[in-house]
Design an enzyme around this catalytic site. Structure first.
Site, PDB file in Angstrom:
ATOM      1  N   CYS A  28     -26.108   8.091  24.399  1.00 15.44           N
ATOM      2  CA  CYS A  28     -27.502   8.479  24.195  1.00 15.44           C
ATOM      3  C   CYS A  28     -28.185   8.829  25.522  1.00 15.44           C
ATOM      4  O   CYS A  28     -27.956   9.898  26.049  1.00 15.44           O
ATOM      5  CB  CYS A  28     -28.248   7.408  23.401  1.00 15.44           C
ATOM      6  N   HIS A  55     -25.121   6.738  18.958  1.00 17.36           N
ATOM      7  CA  HIS A  55     -24.770   5.367  19.348  1.00 17.36           C
ATOM      8  C   HIS A  55     -23.489   4.988  18.612  1.00 17.36           C
ATOM      9  O   HIS A  55     -23.536   4.259  17.615  1.00 17.36           O
ATOM     10  CB  HIS A  55     -25.907   4.403  18.991  1.00 17.36           C
ATOM     11  N   GLU A  75     -21.383   2.921  19.256  1.00 16.93           N
ATOM     12  CA  GLU A  75     -21.126   1.472  19.251  1.00 16.93           C
ATOM     13  C   GLU A  75     -21.577   0.835  17.934  1.00 16.93           C
ATOM     14  O   GLU A  75     -21.087  -0.218  17.543  1.00 16.93           O
ATOM     15  CB  GLU A  75     -21.802   0.786  20.456  1.00 16.93           C
TER      16      GLU A  75
END
Ligand code: GLN
Length: 605
Positions: free
Chosen positions: A417, A546, A548
């Site tokens: 990001c 994102h 993750e």
């Protein structure tokens, strides 16, 4: 919320009863069972980890499960919460910004959640006040009981209908005794009364203290705090004791006696090295069986399915425990003093490391302290770098210095990001020679705004517009680094939370300068993945998303797999291309690796 939503289920209300229990349409009493998890003594016991682990082992048995977190705070979502104080903001596919515990549920259950799985007091009160304005309470004075508690019960039943779950796991935020969650506790007490004893299972998580000076476990604080639950009209069925070491029989006996819970339902849930070991710990202790007995769920159990699911999970755990090759990843951030603000990144690295037989060690680097003069020294022992998401100007110069260093020196890089936006700025400044390239987030009058507001944000500006939030598809360029990492996939679904993007006016120039945009939004010129060709850099990958947030233990994020693999190479280990195995360079690829630790070792981690 639309008028229709508000009206749902309230049609049967009359003013001649003290009950306010609006059932959503389609709700069948007794079809859904509920497990409610409370925390006592103190916060931070890992209620979410416990509740998600318990939900997972029931799911493994073939039951359909759905979690819900009930937060006490008045914010309507977690978007405005400071990650320093509250941990990371987790974004769901439908755009809900919520507590990091929802990330634990998604990872543990390997299940996408929605806004129905997350409630705050802000949402509950907003709905109640809106209903009051619409005159839906039929002239009654609107009260905490039954109207606010009625709204909570409605939320739980709404989730029951929407999820068609066999069991709903209700996690009550905060600690028993707090003012702000007291009405949630009252709501579940009322609901257990309405639904019938065989449909509710109350689990109290508590903490057994072991003062260093005594070297002995003390259960008094737990005893006193469990009494608070009794005072609220709730008799727990199960007590799970958090502690550093396994809780002694003596301490458990005291708790059983004081809290009226049979000894065989007072369990130890002590610390272990990874949260993914907890499901097996709970199973080994028999908590799953206790829940099945209390809720009469045994007939729904599919033993074959359970065996298969446990075998797969235990294989993951064995790999985690046996992971051999140490690699060090530097996380260059602002909130480095609070690890919870990067919880999902830590998890995503653990999943990728486990799959690649790597033990990922983290090195936290405060970006505000990085300069051109110290960056090389500061990153000397690091095999790869992550610049995570962020907002505002603090630490930005250090991040750009760091990216310049890793780009020029072939150090593996993953930008997330803000970390992608910084990579684009660095490239524009140092490769395209646009010395004043920047983002309008920091400088509105930036001469070369290579990062600028998204078009929809420009329209919303001044109206307090929200961010671009939630899950969006990303179209991948064939044969790019990211498409290869994603196994040749043409599109990925990733989660987003941003207000700025790569300015479309600069895309051509950046591409001409050698930067590759390898992931785009399907219908807009929004650049979602950027990379450098492998001929130029061994691993330089960044995304506006994102990733993750969508990494799962059994299905790691390709972005993190790529980074860890590149880190292994840098550390002198050759990862194999076939089954994403890694061995020492002289060992070669091809044969099956034997797990280093058997699943039998898992109980009592
Ligand atoms: N501040 C940047 C934006 O709003 C990046 C956001 C983030 O990293 N989550 O676009």
């Amino acid at each position: 919320m639309s008028g229709n939503d508000i009206l749902s289920g309230v049609s049967h209300l009359t003013d001649d009863t003290e009950f306010y229990t609006p059932f959503p349409s389609g709700y069948v009493k007794g079809r859904t069972k509920y497990v409610v998890v409370f925390g006592t003594v103190m916060s931070g016991l890992g209620k979410g980890i416990f509740s998600s682990s318990l939900a997972k082992i029931l799911k493994d048995k073939g039951l359909k499960v759905a979690p819900i977190k009930l937060e006490g705070y008045l914010n309507r979502d977690s978007g405005t919460l400071n990650p320093f104080r509250h941990g990371e903001v987790f974004v769901l596919d439908d755009g809900m910004e919520c507590d990091m515990d929802l990330g634990t549920y998604e990872r543990m259950l390997d299940q996408d959640l929605s806004r129905l799985n997350f409630s705050t007091s802000g949402q509950i009160f907003a709905t109640v006040l809106e209903k009051e304005r619409k005159g839906l309470y039929l002239g009654r004075d609107v009260q905490m009981i039954p109207h606010v508690t009625g709204e909570v019960k409605h939320r739980l039943r709404e989730l029951a209908v929407a999820s068609a779950a066999d069991v709903i796991f209700v996690e009550i935020g905060g600690t028993v005794g707090d003012v702000e969650n007291a009405y949630y506790i009252e709501a579940v007490r009322e609901m257990a009364y309405e639904e019938g004893a065989e449909n509710f299972c109350f689990v109290a998580l508590t903490y057994v203290i072991e003062p260093q000076s005594l070297g002995e476990q003390k259960s008094k604080a737990a005893q006193i705090n469990l009494k608070l639950l009794n005072a609220a009209g709730i008799q727990p069925h199960i007590i799970a004791c958090r502690a550093h070491r396994p809780v002694t029989k003596k301490a458990r006996e005291k708790l059983a006696l004081y809290a009226n819970v049979p000894m065989e339902r007072v369990f130890s849930m002590h610390d272990c090295e990874s949260i993914y070991l907890i499901p097996e710990m709970l199973h080994g202790a028999g908590i799953d069986q206790a829940v099945l007995d209390i809720l009469h769920l045994q007939p729904l159990v599919n033993e074959q399915r359970e065996e298969d699911a446990r075998r797969t999970w235990n294989a993951y755990i064995s790999r985690f425990r046996g992971a051999q090759h140490p690699v060090t990843v530097g996380i260059i951030g602002k909130y480095t003093s609070v690890r919870d603000s990067y919880a999902s990144i830590i998890q995503a690295l653990e999943h990728a490391g486990t799959h690649l037989n790597a033990r990922v060690q983290l090195e936290w680097v405060d970006s505000t302290e990085l300069t051109g003069a110290n960056v090389a020294d500061r990153l000397r022992h690091i095999h790869g770098v992550i610049v995570p998401g962020g907002f505002g100007f603090r630490g930005v110069d250090g991040k750009i210095e760091c990216i310049e260093h890793v780009r020029r020196n072939g150090v593996p890089y993953l930008g997330l990001c803000y970390g992608m936006q910084m990579a684009v700025i660095e490239y524009a400044r140092n490769v395209l020679d646009l010395r004043h390239a920047g983002t309008t987030e920091i400088d509105r009058d930036c001469p070369d705004p290579v990062i600028d507001l998204l078009p929809e944000q420009k329209r919303l500006e001044g109206l307090g517009g929200n961010m671009r939030l939630g899950g969006f598809d990303v179209i991948l360029t064939p044969d790019s680094l990211i498409s290869r990492l994603a196994g040749g996939a043409e599109r990925l679904r990733l989660r987003f939370r941003h207000r700025y993007e790569v300015n479309p006016d600069y895309i051509q120039r950046l591409e001409a300068g050698g930067l590759v945009f390898s992931g785009r939004a399907p219908q807009h010129p929004i650049m979602q993945v950027v990379e450098l060709p492998e001929s130029v850099h061994p691993f330089f990958l960044a995304t506006q998303a994102h990733p993750e947030l969508t990494g799962r233990p059994l299905n790691p994020s390709p972005f993190f797999l790529g980074l860890v693999r590149a880190c292994l190479v840098r550390s002198g280990v050759t990862p194999c291309d076939d089954g994403s195995e890694a061995r020492d360079a002289d060992e070669g690829c091809g044969s099956e690796r034997t797990p280093h630790v058997g699943s039998a070792d898992l109980v009592d981690a």
